[in-house]
Design a protein around this motif. Structure first.
Motif, PDB file in Angstrom:
ATOM      1  N   ILE A 278       0.835  -1.200   0.000  1.00 50.66           N
ATOM      2  CA  ILE A 278       0.000   0.000   0.000  1.00 50.66           C
ATOM      3  C   ILE A 278       0.873   1.255   0.000  1.00 50.66           C
ATOM      4  O   ILE A 278       0.665   2.193  -0.764  1.00 50.66           O
ATOM      5  CB  ILE A 278      -0.914   0.014   1.262  1.00 50.66           C
ATOM      6  N   LEU A 279       1.903   1.222   0.849  1.00 45.85           N
ATOM      7  CA  LEU A 279       2.823   2.358   0.955  1.00 45.85           C
ATOM      8  C   LEU A 279       3.424   2.661  -0.416  1.00 45.85           C
ATOM      9  O   LEU A 279       3.462   3.812  -0.863  1.00 45.85           O
ATOM     10  CB  LEU A 279       3.933   2.008   1.953  1.00 45.85           C
ATOM     11  N   PHE A 280       3.847   1.591  -1.093  1.00 44.90           N
ATOM     12  CA  PHE A 280       4.466   1.778  -2.397  1.00 44.90           C
ATOM     13  C   PHE A 280       3.471   2.353  -3.406  1.00 44.90           C
ATOM     14  O   PHE A 280       3.776   3.302  -4.122  1.00 44.90           O
ATOM     15  CB  PHE A 280       5.014   0.435  -2.896  1.00 44.90           C
ATOM     16  N   SER A 281       2.255   1.797  -3.435  1.00 45.30           N
ATOM     17  CA  SER A 281       1.335   2.246  -4.477  1.00 45.30           C
ATOM     18  C   SER A 281       0.849   3.683  -4.236  1.00 45.30           C
ATOM     19  O   SER A 281       0.672   4.427  -5.188  1.00 45.30           O
ATOM     20  CB  SER A 281       0.175   1.273  -4.673  1.00 45.30           C
ATOM     21  N   ILE A 282       0.675   4.071  -2.964  1.00 40.15           N
ATOM     22  CA  ILE A 282       0.248   5.464  -2.738  1.00 40.15           C
ATOM     23  C   ILE A 282       1.399   6.409  -3.081  1.00 40.15           C
ATOM     24  O   ILE A 282       1.196   7.449  -3.709  1.00 40.15           O
ATOM     25  CB  ILE A 282      -0.224   5.694  -1.281  1.00 40.15           C
ATOM     26  N   ARG A 283       2.612   6.030  -2.678  1.00 34.81           N
ATOM     27  CA  ARG A 283       3.758   6.897  -2.985  1.00 34.81           C
ATOM     28  C   ARG A 283       3.923   7.055  -4.492  1.00 34.81           C
ATOM     29  O   ARG A 283       4.218   8.137  -4.993  1.00 34.81           O
ATOM     30  CB  ARG A 283       5.039   6.322  -2.380  1.00 34.81           C
ATOM     31  N   LYS A 284       3.719   5.964  -5.201  1.00 29.10           N
ATOM     32  CA  LYS A 284       3.845   6.018  -6.663  1.00 29.10           C
ATOM     33  C   LYS A 284       2.809   7.002  -7.220  1.00 29.10           C
ATOM     34  O   LYS A 284       3.109   7.823  -8.085  1.00 29.10           O
ATOM     35  CB  LYS A 284       3.654   4.626  -7.249  1.00 29.10           C
ATOM     36  N   TYR A 285       1.602   6.895  -6.689  1.00 29.73           N
ATOM     37  CA  TYR A 285       0.511   7.774  -7.136  1.00 29.73           C
ATOM     38  C   TYR A 285       0.870   9.246  -6.889  1.00 29.73           C
ATOM     39  O   TYR A 285       0.726  10.088  -7.773  1.00 29.73           O
ATOM     40  CB  TYR A 285      -0.753   7.383  -6.365  1.00 29.73           C
ATOM     41  N   VAL A 286       1.405   9.534  -5.685  1.00 30.06           N
ATOM     42  CA  VAL A 286       1.752  10.926  -5.355  1.00 30.06           C
ATOM     43  C   VAL A 286       2.886  11.409  -6.262  1.00 30.06           C
ATOM     44  O   VAL A 286       2.808  12.492  -6.856  1.00 30.06           O
ATOM     45  CB  VAL A 286       2.186  11.071  -3.868  1.00 30.06           C
ATOM     46  N   ILE A 287       3.914  10.571  -6.390  1.00 26.63           N
ATOM     47  CA  ILE A 287       5.078  10.989  -7.188  1.00 26.63           C
ATOM     48  C   ILE A 287       4.685  11.167  -8.652  1.00 26.63           C
ATOM     49  O   ILE A 287       5.047  12.152  -9.286  1.00 26.63           O
ATOM     50  CB  ILE A 287       6.240   9.978  -7.023  1.00 26.63           C
ATOM     51  N   ASP A 288       3.897  10.228  -9.189  1.00 26.14           N
ATOM     52  CA  ASP A 288       3.425  10.350 -10.578  1.00 26.14           C
ATOM     53  C   ASP A 288       2.742  11.692 -10.770  1.00 26.14           C
ATOM     54  O   ASP A 288       2.959  12.379 -11.764  1.00 26.14           O
ATOM     55  CB  ASP A 288       2.406   9.243 -10.899  1.00 26.14           C
ATOM     56  N   ASN A 289       1.904  12.056  -9.811  1.00 27.30           N
ATOM     57  CA  ASN A 289       1.150  13.308  -9.930  1.00 27.30           C
ATOM     58  C   ASN A 289       2.058  14.522  -9.796  1.00 27.30           C
ATOM     59  O   ASN A 289       1.892  15.497 -10.528  1.00 27.30           O
ATOM     60  CB  ASN A 289       0.043  13.370  -8.880  1.00 27.30           C
ATOM     61  N   ILE A 290       3.009  14.468  -8.867  1.00 26.93           N
ATOM     62  CA  ILE A 290       3.903  15.622  -8.673  1.00 26.93           C
ATOM     63  C   ILE A 290       4.695  15.893  -9.959  1.00 26.93           C
ATOM     64  O   ILE A 290       4.851  17.036 -10.374  1.00 26.93           O
ATOM     65  CB  ILE A 290       4.852  15.390  -7.471  1.00 26.93           C
ATOM     66  N   PHE A 291       5.151  14.823 -10.602  1.00 25.05           N
ATOM     67  CA  PHE A 291       5.935  15.008 -11.821  1.00 25.05           C
ATOM     68  C   PHE A 291       5.126  15.628 -12.961  1.00 25.05           C
ATOM     69  O   PHE A 291       5.687  16.158 -13.904  1.00 25.05           O
ATOM     70  CB  PHE A 291       6.545  13.671 -12.264  1.00 25.05           C
TER      71      PHE A 291
END
Ligand code: ADP
Length: 576
Positions: free
Chosen positions: A91-104
């Motif tokens: 879960i930690l990985f998938s939420i972080r991926k979601y946040v980072i994808d959006n920030i970029f």
């Protein structure tokens, strides 16, 4: 966003974990059943021992009791080690991926408006909180269900005592509810405070060299400490408020326990209840009263979970933080023509570029000069599409920049700033970032053109030398040469130099100028020059004043006919 809506939206991250979650739930229910049954056998065992029952009976009860305890340990370990931790990290990985994808994908303007802490906290802090609360909530919810079973069981033993338990639970729940609304607000403020505090600390550490040199170490230290202190106080306020409520709840629990013991003994003495049953109730009391602890932990978890997701969804919300927008026209054979048609642009309300017209032909080299604040860097920012123009048209190869796809723009335009970003990795890896497939020969070639090769060869580890933090510190000139080499490797057709040479000494500047001259016939080049001496030989110099191109020509032509240019030139001669 309402909590329910946030929770519903957050379920998307659990989609692929359904099966694992189900097993976890089953394990937790089993744990609940075991912990529910254990006190019954524990009480029977104590009763058997104290009333000198047959040794065989005691032995059987002891074995059952021990097995239940062991089963509890085994199930807990399986559930935590094999499922809970695993689900948590996924879960930690998938939420972080979601946040980072959006920030970029965010528009550059978002990074002007928000501090780095704002983003860091959402990537690290909020996601950690979500994972932690999830871990805790799953366990606690199942435990709560077990507790409800316990209360029902107590009702079967003695409904009056059952009612007392229920009464205590309801009273304490109401009390907790009352403070929760205020706590959520307090916590929200405390977390916002975290963003600014941590971002201030990051910025301070980053700028520590300048802070020392400028001799305001003491002031900076005090500011950091004040911010931390303020932050601590915010959390303290919130925790003290929470603690006070718990104190009240504990008083009620103590009074309730005494009441249950007195009434229970009365029932036993009247022969309405066995001593073993009273013992079971007494052992269960810890379970039942911990219902409130659990309830409160679950509520806190839901509050923290929704608050963190709210902050994450806010960041990723297109209306609040706009994303980069690109068109879908791709140009295969990009030539490098740039055309501004009546372009107007302002960062906020104030216009910085005003009705500007400019055409730069493919493979042309032009220089852009003008006093500080006239809009030179802004013009480059528009060409790189870091910001979108407000009105008019900006064309690249005769196509509106807004219609071009991301690839066309990013692959064909490069900017070299005064302080190019160097990553903390080897020189080769820094170069390969823009073209992972680059061969050794290609890398060597671009370094030669950028006049960076000889320096690299002088290093013991050559291209494998680590640069940046903990490695070799490149000088300003070396950084720029690396940036030029990187740009050439990328194969961009438009090269933008933003006051690239202004911070360099004369010899380095001359060498970099030579490397720019080396490539000038192959690329469209715009040089934003602070020092006019660097662009004196440029055939086309554009003079920008207050967001408008007011003249263009060679150095001699402009010096002769343009008062502003002459002023600029004289000012610089005086400075030197
Ligand atoms: P120059 O490069 O000619 O010195 P700039 O293009 O950097 O000028 O700046 C032009 C004007 O825009 C200045 O008034 C500056 O304060 C303002 N400006 C530059 N960048 C930003 C930004 N990111 N947000 C708001 N205003 C900005």
């Amino acid at each position: 966003m309402k909590n329910k809506k946030i929770i519903k939206k957050s379920l998307i991250f659990f989609k692929d974990l359904k099966f694992k979650l189900l097993i976890l739930l089953l394990l937790q229910i089993l744990i609940g059943i075991v912990s529910f049954t254990t006190p019954i056998f524990e009480a029977r065992l104590i009763e058997a021992i104290t009333t000198f029952k047959l040794f065989k009976t005691i032995l059987v009860l002891a074995v059952i009791y021990l097995s239940l305890e062991l089963l509890y340990l085994f199930l807990s370990k399986t559930s935590v080690v094999y499922y809970l931790k695993n689900i948590k990290s996924k879960i930690l990985f998938s939420i972080r991926k979601y946040v980072i994808d959006n920030i970029f994908e965010l528009e550059t303007v978002n990074f002007d408006k928000n501090t780095t802490g704002y983003f860091e906290e959402r990537i690290i802090g909020d996601t950690n909180i979500i994972a932690k609360t999830l871990n805790s909530a799953i366990q606690r919810i199942v435990e709560m269900i077990t507790r409800i079973g316990v209360v029902i069981y107590i009702f079967f033993i003695n409904w009056i005592i059952g009612l007392i338990f229920l009464f205590i639970i309801v009273i304490t729940a109401l009390l907790k509810n009352k403070v929760d609304v205020k706590n959520k607000e307090n916590l929200k403020i405390a977390r916002q405070n975290d963003d600014t505090t941590y971002s201030f600390i990051t910025e301070t550490i980053r700028g520590i060299r300048d802070i020392k040199l400028l001799n305001f170490k003491r002031y900076a230290k005090k500011e950091v400490m004040d911010k931390l202190d303020e932050n601590n106080n915010k959390y303290n306020e919130f925790q003290i408020y929470d603690y006070k409520t718990w104190n009240h709840i504990n008083y009620i629990i103590i009074i309730g326990t005494v009441l249950i013991i007195i009434i229970g003994f009365k029932f036993v003495s009247l022969g309405l209840m066995s001593l073993a049953d009273l013992m079971v109730i007494y052992l269960y009391r810890v379970y039942v009263f911990s219902f409130m602890d659990l309830y409160s932990v679950v509520k806190d978890c839901i509050r923290d979970y929704t608050l963190s997701f709210e902050r994450i969804f806010d960041l990723c919300d297109d209306k609040k933080h706009q994303k980069d927008k690109f068109g879908n026209i791709h140009i295969d054979d990009f030539k490098g023509k740039i055309e501004f048609r009546n372009v107007t642009f302002g960062y906020s309300k104030k216009e910085v570029i005003k009705d500007l017209n400019l055409i730069i032909k493919p493979k042309e080299t032009i220089a852009l000069v003008g006093s500080s604040g006239s809009g030179k860097t802004t013009l480059l920012n528009l060409i790189t599409k870091s910001y979108d123009i407000d009105s008019g048209e900006l064309l690249l190869d005769n196509k509106n920049i807004n219609d071009l796809d991301e690839k066309t723009i990013r692959e064909n335009i490069s900017i070299i700033t005064q302080n190019p970003y160097i990553f903390n990795m080897s020189i080769e890896d820094n170069l390969k970032l823009v073209k992972p497939s680059a061969t050794k020969k290609e890398i060597e070639e671009v370094c030669k053109i950028a006049k960076f090769y000889d320096y690299v060869m002088s290093l013991p580890d050559k291209f494998n030398t680590i640069i940046g933090e903990g490695g070799i510190n490149l000088s300003g000139g070396q950084r720029q040469r690396l940036a030029i080499a990187r740009t050439l490797l990328k194969g961009a057709k438009i090269l933008l130099f933003d006051e690239a040479t202004s911070a360099l000494d004369n010899i380095t500047q001359k060498e970099i100028q030579e490397s720019i001259d080396n490539i000038s016939s192959d690329y469209t080049i715009i040089i934003v020059a602070h020092r006019l001496s660097t662009i004196i030989n440029c055939e086309k110099i554009y003079l920008l004043d207050n967001g408008k191109i007011i003249d263009n020509g060679t150095h001699q032509e402009l010096l002769k006919r343009n008062k502003k240019y002459k002023e600029l030139y004289n000012l610089e001669s005086k400075d030197n």
